[in-house]
Design an enzyme around this catalytic site. Structure first.
Site, short mmCIF file in Angstrom:
data_model
loop_
_atom_site.label_atom_id
_atom_site.label_comp_id
_atom_site.label_asym_id
_atom_site.label_seq_id
_atom_site.Cartn_x
_atom_site.Cartn_y
_atom_site.Cartn_z
N GLY A 79 0.83 -1.21 0.00
CA GLY A 79 0.00 0.00 0.00
C GLY A 79 0.85 1.25 0.00
N SER A 80 0.28 2.31 0.56
CA SER A 80 0.94 3.62 0.52
C SER A 80 2.00 3.77 1.61
CB SER A 80 -0.11 4.71 0.69
OG SER A 80 -0.72 4.56 1.95
N GLY A 95 2.02 2.66 5.44
CA GLY A 95 3.21 1.86 5.76
C GLY A 95 3.83 2.31 7.09
N GLU A 147 5.65 -3.21 0.87
CA GLU A 147 5.65 -3.08 -0.59
C GLU A 147 4.93 -1.77 -0.90
OE1 GLU A 147 6.99 -5.09 -2.88
OE2 GLU A 147 7.66 -6.67 -1.54
N CYS A 154 1.83 -0.06 -8.99
CA CYS A 154 2.99 0.47 -8.28
C CYS A 154 4.22 0.55 -9.18
CB CYS A 154 3.28 -0.39 -7.07
SG CYS A 154 3.42 -2.14 -7.52
P1 NAD Z 1 -3.38 2.24 1.29
O1 NAD Z 1 -2.12 2.38 2.03
O2 NAD Z 1 -4.40 3.31 1.40
O3 NAD Z 1 -4.13 0.87 1.68
C1 NAD Z 1 -3.47 -0.37 1.77
C2 NAD Z 1 -4.16 -1.25 2.81
O4 NAD Z 1 -4.08 -0.63 4.09
C3 NAD Z 1 -5.63 -1.48 2.53
O5 NAD Z 1 -5.94 -2.81 2.85
C4 NAD Z 1 -6.32 -0.50 3.46
O6 NAD Z 1 -7.61 -0.89 3.86
C5 NAD Z 1 -5.38 -0.47 4.65
N1 NAD Z 1 -5.41 0.80 5.37
C6 NAD Z 1 -5.64 2.03 4.86
N2 NAD Z 1 -5.53 2.97 5.84
C7 NAD Z 1 -5.23 2.30 6.98
C8 NAD Z 1 -5.01 2.71 8.32
N3 NAD Z 1 -5.07 3.98 8.69
N4 NAD Z 1 -4.73 1.75 9.23
C9 NAD Z 1 -4.65 0.45 8.90
N5 NAD Z 1 -4.88 0.02 7.64
C10 NAD Z 1 -5.15 0.93 6.69
O7 NAD Z 1 -2.94 2.03 -0.23
P2 NAD Z 1 -3.82 1.77 -1.52
O8 NAD Z 1 -4.58 2.99 -1.87
O9 NAD Z 1 -4.56 0.51 -1.37
O10 NAD Z 1 -2.67 1.52 -2.60
C11 NAD Z 1 -2.00 2.53 -3.27
C12 NAD Z 1 -0.56 2.58 -2.89
O11 NAD Z 1 -0.02 1.28 -2.80
C13 NAD Z 1 0.29 3.27 -3.94
O12 NAD Z 1 1.24 4.08 -3.31
C14 NAD Z 1 0.96 2.14 -4.67
O13 NAD Z 1 2.16 2.48 -5.32
C15 NAD Z 1 1.16 1.16 -3.57
N6 NAD Z 1 1.26 -0.19 -4.12
C16 NAD Z 1 2.45 -0.85 -4.01
C17 NAD Z 1 2.58 -2.12 -4.55
C18 NAD Z 1 3.86 -2.89 -4.47
O14 NAD Z 1 3.86 -4.08 -4.78
N7 NAD Z 1 4.97 -2.28 -4.08
C19 NAD Z 1 1.49 -2.70 -5.19
C20 NAD Z 1 0.30 -1.99 -5.27
C21 NAD Z 1 0.19 -0.75 -4.71
#
Ligand code: NAD
Length: 456
Positions: A185-186, A190, A207, A245
């Protein structure tokens, strides 16, 4: 949740998930699920993200099927560990590096490849003998709910469970004690994951994302230019509409070569997505209104708008954004500061292509760097002077399918790696096992110290 998680831990402690036969049965179950539920999976991906079924199969079901087969074929070899060399003084001894499962792990995933980013780490977790909780993203609800249904009916629910929900559920899960957290995720979330993990000293893999550049050299052969433009267009707009990503975030090209590249890219966009891409089902949709308006705002920035050279049309009702190219938006504009994560592609021009190295180095380390060039010196410099999760010459996003190389970030794009054997290692602890014999016990290694000096 706490009751379920503690039940899972008890089940893990029973030793069931460590058995090779259990691991194999779960991997086979997952493969059956993918085969038997393929149509439902493609439908859910269409519903949540407007992915064309061919793209959806290629990027999710197809890759996962291969990963399962690789894990099944290699499992016993991976589990066997390996013998390590010992110094001569350890005569009649043996040392082994033996992988053992970490325990109960949490996998949190993103919405853009809802099956791939959830199940690819799960394959590693199962192969390594762990129990696992999966929390997919609330932003791809059809996929998350299908994941929950499928895993409940094809896998051992004592050890593998899906919890559905958003950030609040994520927070609750993060309060539990895990033996590993694998997060996709973001960077912003993270950080939350890492500080929650610190409370229990839980190891994490992050990731994350970032801005992945593609450097395009002034290619002298027209064929090379055509292939480069085709691959850039396909990688950017043909895989979840740039919501990936490892999508190309921006292109760097020499000023004089930019018009050649742009013309070739426009021709490929027309060939791949037609004169009216909205009516052509080959461009995925933006995930939701919030991301749609985020992308609209990136383009609405006045100077960004002035640099538009292709596309730019949008339809909020169908969450459609046309493949769009901009040339030289200001570097301080939002589109050049934030990860784009959508079908907008800025092209940044430089005097000399070698300047791209400094440009990339002055920014956070990306998940991937792409460089289209036949110039071996430039390739060497790009590889040795920049840092990124991966670097690919003359193509883009293909590194994701190569399970013999690690997939993961560095610096701001995350840490830890997976895919193939790397996934197994990510969910294993490599235990050092040393076996000594009671024979041969050298007197000089124990007090009282009588030798002047000795080395083991
Ligand atoms: P996100 O960080 O918003 O969400 C990721 C996960 O975390 C989801 O399951 C979400 O429900 C959970 N989450 C969100 N806020 C949270 C919180 N406050 N506390 C606990 N859990 C929480 O990211 P996204 O919008 O799903 O994805 C986009 C980002 O992910 C982009 O930056 C993208 O580059 C990155 N990404 C990376 C990869 C990789 O393999 N490196 C792959 C896909 C996406």
């Amino acid at each position: 949740m706490e009751r379920e998680v503690s039940g899972m831990r008890k089940y893990y402690e029973s030793g069931k998930t460590k058995e090779a036969s259990w691991r194999e049965s779960q991997l086979k179950g997952l493969r059956s699920a993918l085969m038997e539920k393929e149509e439902d999976i493609l439908k859910a991906l269409k519903q949540d993200l407007g992915k064309h079924h061919v793209e959806a199969f290629r990027d999710e079901v197809g890759i996962l099927g291969r990963s399962i087969d690789v894990a099944l074929k290699s499992l016993r070899r991976w589990m066997a560990g390996r013998e390590a060399k010992l110094p001569k003084i350890a005569v009649l001894s043996r040392a082994d590096i033996v992988p053992e499962p970490l325990g109960l792990v949490l996998i949190m995933s993103s919405w853009n490849f809802p099956f791939g980013l959830s199940l690819e780490p799960l394959i590693g977790a199962i192969a390594a003998g762990n129990a696992a909780v999966l929390k997919p993203s609330e932003m791809s609800p059809a996929c998350s709910s299908l994941l929950a249904t499928i895993l409940a009916s094809y896998l051992d629910n004592n050890a593998i469970k899906v919890f559905q929900g958003g950030p609040q559920l994520g927070q609750q899960l993060l309060c539990q004690k895990w033996d590993k957290i694998f997060f996709t995720g973001s960077a912003q979330v993270g950080r939350i994951v890492m500080s929650a993990a610190a409370q229990h000293l839980t190891p994490v893999t992050l990731e994350l994302g970032g801005k992945c550049p593609a450097v395009v050299d002034s290619l002298s052969a027209s064929w090379d230019t055509q292939v480069a433009a085709k691959r850039i267009v396909s990688a950017k707009y043909g895989s979840c509409a740039g919501q990936a990503c490892i999508a190309i975030d921006y292109v760097i090209v020499e000023r004089n070569f930019a018009p050649v590249l742009v013309e070739s890219m426009k021709a490929w966009i027309n060939k791949m997505f037609g004169e009216n891409p909205k009516e052509n089902n080959s461009v995925a949709r933006v995930v939701n209104k919030q991301h749609f308006s985020r992308l609209k705002n990136l383009l609405d920035y006045p100077e960004a708008k002035n640099s538009l050279v292709f596309g730019g049309s949008m339809d909020e009702d169908s969450l459609f954004i046309e493949p769009t190219i901009l040339v030289d938006p200001p570097l301080e504009s939002e589109i050049m500061r934030e990860e784009i994560f959508g079908p907008l592609l800025p092209i940044i021009t430089v005097e000399k292509i070698e300047d791209s190295i400094q440009f990339i180095k002055s920014r956070p380390k990306p998940l991937a760097i792409y460089a289209f060039t036949n110039n071996k010196t430039l390739q060497r410099r790009m590889s040795s002077e920049t840092s990124s999760g991966s670097i690919v010459f003359n193509d883009a996003i293909v590194q994701y399918v190569a399970d013999t190389i690690p997939f993961g970030g560095v610096g701001g794009s995350g840490f830890g790696k997976y895919h193939g054997k790397f996934s197994f290692d990510t969910f294993s602890h490599e235990k050092a096992v040393m076996q000594r014999s009671f024979y041969t016990d050298f007197w000089f290694r124990h007090p009282p110290w009588t030798l002047n000096k000795f080395q083991l």
